[in-house]
Design a protein around this motif. Structure first.
Motif, short mmCIF file in Angstrom:
data_model
loop_
_atom_site.label_atom_id
_atom_site.label_comp_id
_atom_site.label_asym_id
_atom_site.label_seq_id
_atom_site.Cartn_x
_atom_site.Cartn_y
_atom_site.Cartn_z
N ALA A 85 47.07 37.69 50.46
CA ALA A 85 45.73 37.93 49.92
C ALA A 85 45.76 38.97 48.81
O ALA A 85 45.11 38.82 47.77
CB ALA A 85 44.79 38.38 51.04
N ALA A 86 46.53 40.03 49.03
CA ALA A 86 46.62 41.10 48.02
C ALA A 86 47.18 40.58 46.70
O ALA A 86 46.71 40.96 45.62
CB ALA A 86 47.49 42.24 48.56
N SER A 87 48.16 39.69 46.79
CA SER A 87 48.78 39.15 45.56
C SER A 87 47.81 38.27 44.79
O SER A 87 47.96 38.07 43.58
CB SER A 87 50.04 38.36 45.90
OG SER A 87 49.72 37.20 46.64
N ALA A 88 46.80 37.73 45.49
CA ALA A 88 45.80 36.87 44.84
C ALA A 88 44.64 37.66 44.26
O ALA A 88 43.84 37.12 43.50
CB ALA A 88 45.28 35.84 45.83
N MET A 89 44.54 38.93 44.63
CA MET A 89 43.40 39.74 44.19
C MET A 89 43.81 40.79 43.16
O MET A 89 43.37 41.93 43.20
CB MET A 89 42.75 40.43 45.40
CG MET A 89 42.08 39.47 46.37
SD MET A 89 41.17 40.33 47.69
CE MET A 89 42.54 41.07 48.61
N THR A 90 44.66 40.39 42.24
CA THR A 90 45.10 41.34 41.22
C THR A 90 44.12 41.44 40.06
O THR A 90 44.02 42.48 39.40
CB THR A 90 46.49 40.94 40.68
OG1 THR A 90 46.44 39.59 40.21
CG2 THR A 90 47.55 41.05 41.77
N GLU A 91 43.40 40.36 39.79
CA GLU A 91 42.43 40.36 38.70
C GLU A 91 41.13 39.72 39.16
O GLU A 91 41.12 38.58 39.60
CB GLU A 91 42.97 39.58 37.49
CG GLU A 91 44.21 40.21 36.86
CD GLU A 91 44.69 39.43 35.65
OE1 GLU A 91 43.93 38.55 35.18
OE2 GLU A 91 45.80 39.70 35.18
N TRP A 92 40.03 40.47 39.07
CA TRP A 92 38.73 39.95 39.47
C TRP A 92 37.66 40.69 38.70
O TRP A 92 37.81 41.84 38.30
CB TRP A 92 38.52 40.12 40.97
CG TRP A 92 39.10 41.37 41.56
CD1 TRP A 92 40.38 41.58 41.99
CD2 TRP A 92 38.42 42.62 41.78
NE1 TRP A 92 40.56 42.85 42.46
CE2 TRP A 92 39.36 43.52 42.33
CE3 TRP A 92 37.12 43.07 41.56
CZ2 TRP A 92 39.04 44.83 42.67
CZ3 TRP A 92 36.79 44.37 41.89
CH2 TRP A 92 37.75 45.24 42.45
N GLN A 93 36.54 39.98 38.46
CA GLN A 93 35.46 40.53 37.65
C GLN A 93 34.54 41.45 38.45
O GLN A 93 34.06 42.46 37.94
CB GLN A 93 34.63 39.40 37.03
CG GLN A 93 35.40 38.52 36.06
CD GLN A 93 35.87 39.28 34.84
OE1 GLN A 93 35.12 40.08 34.28
NE2 GLN A 93 37.11 39.04 34.42
N ASP A 94 34.28 41.07 39.69
CA ASP A 94 33.39 41.87 40.53
C ASP A 94 33.78 41.66 41.99
O ASP A 94 34.71 40.90 42.30
CB ASP A 94 31.93 41.49 40.29
CG ASP A 94 31.66 39.99 40.47
OD1 ASP A 94 32.34 39.35 41.31
OD2 ASP A 94 30.78 39.46 39.78
N ALA A 95 33.07 42.35 42.87
CA ALA A 95 33.42 42.30 44.31
C ALA A 95 33.24 40.92 44.91
O ALA A 95 33.99 40.52 45.80
CB ALA A 95 32.57 43.32 45.07
N LEU A 96 32.26 40.16 44.41
CA LEU A 96 32.06 38.80 44.91
C LEU A 96 33.27 37.92 44.60
O LEU A 96 33.75 37.17 45.45
CB LEU A 96 30.80 38.18 44.30
CG LEU A 96 29.49 38.40 45.05
CD1 LEU A 96 28.33 37.87 44.23
CD2 LEU A 96 29.54 37.73 46.42
#
Length: 208
Positions: free
Chosen positions: A86-97
């Motif tokens: 999961a951590a490896s998939a959350m490296t780039e995101w625009q907002d918390a949603l």
């Protein structure tokens, strides 16, 4: 009649000290996931695990004292792998949603690739209750931390309590079961999108 099991932890003396040792232990854990996932804890055997791993029986006892100890280590290992995936998939995101959407997509993909995870985690409730509880407590803690960060950033209303994290985790777990284990009729992206819609707006009808 139910059998009572105690929590097992590996002794420091059984930690691999070489790259070869790490590789052998990884083989045993991967083989154990298949063996326990296919047969369940009680029907699985150490011989079956070492045969799947392609290792000698003696190699098993170099790292684990018993099947119980290996099972406990496997639950902790699978929990850590879900976290890492999961951590490896959350490296780039625009907002918390979007962050939560990526986390669920990653979990769905992991569950589809490792379908044995549900049987192993569920069985750990009876074989190793401490590891079972820790798995969910740690998962909920990570979600709660993300929710708090989202609130601080203004993406979520606040304050969001620990119960909110457990509710989201429960939704994710059962979505993974339905659309990751029982069927794959919808993509992880579609499922994560549906869940994200619930987080974004809820399901209550507007007033007025």
């Amino acid at each position: 009649m139910a059998t009572e099991y105690t929590d097992h932890t590996e002794s420091n003396g059984k930690q691999p000290r070489t790259a070869r040792g790490l590789k052998t232990k990884r083989k045993l854990l991967d083989a154990a996931a298949l063996e326990f996932g296919e047969k369940g804890f009680h029907e699985a055997s150490i011989t079956g695990i070492t045969q799947r791993a392609g290792t000698a029986l003696g190699s098993f006892y170099t790292y684990f004292d018993s099947k119980d100890e290996l099972f406990s280590a496997l639950v902790k290992d699978m929990s850590a792998r879900v976290k890492s995936h999961a951590a490896s998939a959350m490296t780039e995101w625009q907002d918390a949603l979007e962050r939560e959407k990526l986390a669920l997509e990653a979990f769905m993909n992991f569950a589809r690739e490792h379908k044995e995870i549900y049987r192993i985690i569920d069985e750990s409730e009876f074989v190793d209750p401490a590891s079972y509880r820790l798995h969910y407590e740690e998962t909920a803690k990570r979600i709660h931390e993300r929710l708090q960060e989202g609130s601080a950033a203004g993406d979520f209303r606040g304050p969001l309590e620990e119960a909110h994290a457990w509710a989201i985790m429960g939704m994710n777990v059962f979505l993974g079961l339905r659309y990751g284990i029982w069927s794959e009729e919808k993509s992880p992206q579609e499922i994560a999108g549906i869940a994200n819609g619930i987080l974004a707006g809820g399901i209550a009808a507007g007033k007025g």
